[in-house]
Design a protein around this motif. Structure first.
Motif, mmCIF file in Angstrom:
data_model
loop_
_atom_site.group_PDB
_atom_site.id
_atom_site.type_symbol
_atom_site.label_atom_id
_atom_site.label_comp_id
_atom_site.label_asym_id
_atom_site.label_seq_id
_atom_site.Cartn_x
_atom_site.Cartn_y
_atom_site.Cartn_z
ATOM 1 N N ALA A 15 0.889 -1.207 -0.058
ATOM 2 C CA ALA A 15 0.165 0.061 -0.151
ATOM 3 C C ALA A 15 0.847 1.100 -0.104
ATOM 4 O O ALA A 15 0.787 2.386 -0.560
ATOM 5 N N ALA A 16 1.899 1.069 0.716
ATOM 6 C CA ALA A 16 3.133 2.591 0.598
ATOM 7 C C ALA A 16 3.363 2.388 -0.902
ATOM 8 O O ALA A 16 3.663 3.594 -1.182
ATOM 9 N N GLY A 17 3.719 1.413 -1.263
ATOM 10 C CA GLY A 17 4.258 1.597 -2.672
ATOM 11 C C GLY A 17 3.373 2.009 -3.587
ATOM 12 O O GLY A 17 3.742 3.003 -4.678
ATOM 13 N N ARG A 23 2.589 9.660 -5.653
ATOM 14 C CA ARG A 23 3.432 10.987 -5.585
ATOM 15 C C ARG A 23 4.292 10.910 -6.842
ATOM 16 O O ARG A 23 4.419 12.064 -7.245
ATOM 17 N N PHE A 24 5.005 9.697 -7.314
ATOM 18 C CA PHE A 24 5.698 10.014 -8.524
ATOM 19 C C PHE A 24 4.854 10.348 -9.751
ATOM 20 O O PHE A 24 5.083 11.188 -10.543
ATOM 21 N N ILE A 25 3.482 9.799 -10.030
ATOM 22 C CA ILE A 25 2.460 10.360 -11.099
ATOM 23 C C ILE A 25 2.292 11.751 -10.858
ATOM 24 O O ILE A 25 2.293 12.550 -11.920
ATOM 25 N N SER A 26 2.018 12.205 -9.547
ATOM 26 C CA SER A 26 1.715 13.637 -9.410
ATOM 27 C C SER A 26 2.801 14.619 -9.475
ATOM 28 O O SER A 26 2.868 15.825 -9.035
ATOM 29 N N ARG A 32 3.157 14.000 1.469
ATOM 30 C CA ARG A 32 4.178 13.064 1.881
ATOM 31 C C ARG A 32 3.581 12.055 2.878
ATOM 32 O O ARG A 32 3.789 10.864 2.816
ATOM 33 N N TRP A 33 2.556 12.621 3.552
ATOM 34 C CA TRP A 33 1.934 11.906 4.714
ATOM 35 C C TRP A 33 0.957 10.535 3.998
ATOM 36 O O TRP A 33 0.671 9.877 4.684
ATOM 37 N N LEU A 34 0.826 10.837 2.785
ATOM 38 C CA LEU A 34 0.185 9.839 2.095
ATOM 39 C C LEU A 34 0.900 8.322 2.316
ATOM 40 O O LEU A 34 -0.053 7.466 2.134
ATOM 41 N N ILE A 35 2.087 8.395 2.139
ATOM 42 C CA ILE A 35 2.799 6.882 2.253
ATOM 43 C C ILE A 35 2.446 6.255 3.464
ATOM 44 O O ILE A 35 2.180 5.255 3.515
#
Length: 175
Positions: A15-17, A23-26, A32-35
């Motif tokens: 899920a972190a991946g 984040r990479f696509i955007s 960052r807290w999304l990870i």
């Protein structure tokens, strides 16, 4: 339990991946807290799915002739979703295929009950069931089996007419 812990960690990493990919696509515009949030939700989601699928998985692995006679649904404050959809974390199965009739009274059967609970080993408890008088008791050395037509003692527990153990054992043996 070790494998479940490992699977939970990998669910969190997966899920972190996904969050890293977002984040990479955007182009790093996603917070960052999304990870860690995705990692936590992934682990929690895996645990919830695992707890809800445990009963069906265990019941499907029972050998032929072992039937579930009672499933105990539970609700807990620390699992608020269980108030909407209760979880089955314990159940009782009876080995009716290997039940043995008493030689003195063929209405009395010795049957093994298996108590299953999530994250614990199964426990076997031998029970004696009187089909005609709809009663059961624990199997002990001191147990007095009633003769045909004789009433059961106070050590016996009456069962409801539609008790699943009584239905599974007595109807199957009557055939």
């Amino acid at each position: 339990m070790l494998w479940e812990l490992i699977a939970t960690v990998f669910a969190g990493l997966g899920a972190a991946g996904i969050a890293l990919a977002i984040r990479f696509i955007s182009r790093k515009k996603a917070p960052r807290w999304l990870i860690p949030a995705f990692a936590g939700l992934g682990m929690l989601g895996f645990q919830v799915q695992s707890e809800y699928s445990w009963y069906q998985h265990q019941a499907s692995r029972l050998p032929e002739g072992v039937v579930v006679v009672r499933a105990i649904e539970q609700q807990a404050v620390w699992r608020p979703w269980s108030y909407i959809y209760p979880q089955t974390l314990r159940f009782i199965a009876a080995d009716v295929a290997n039940a043995a009739p008493n030689q003195r009274n063929n209405a009395v059967w010795l049957v093994d009950l298996y108590f299953f609970e999530r994250r614990l080993a199964a426990k076997r408890v031998p029970q004696v069931v009187h089909c005609q008088q709809q009663a059961r008791t624990d199997f002990t050395e001191q147990l007095q089996i009633p003769a045909p037509g004789e009433a059961v003692s106070a050590d016996w527990h009456k069962l409801a007419e539609n008790d699943p153990l009584l239905l599974a054992l007595c109807q199957r043996q009557a055939v």
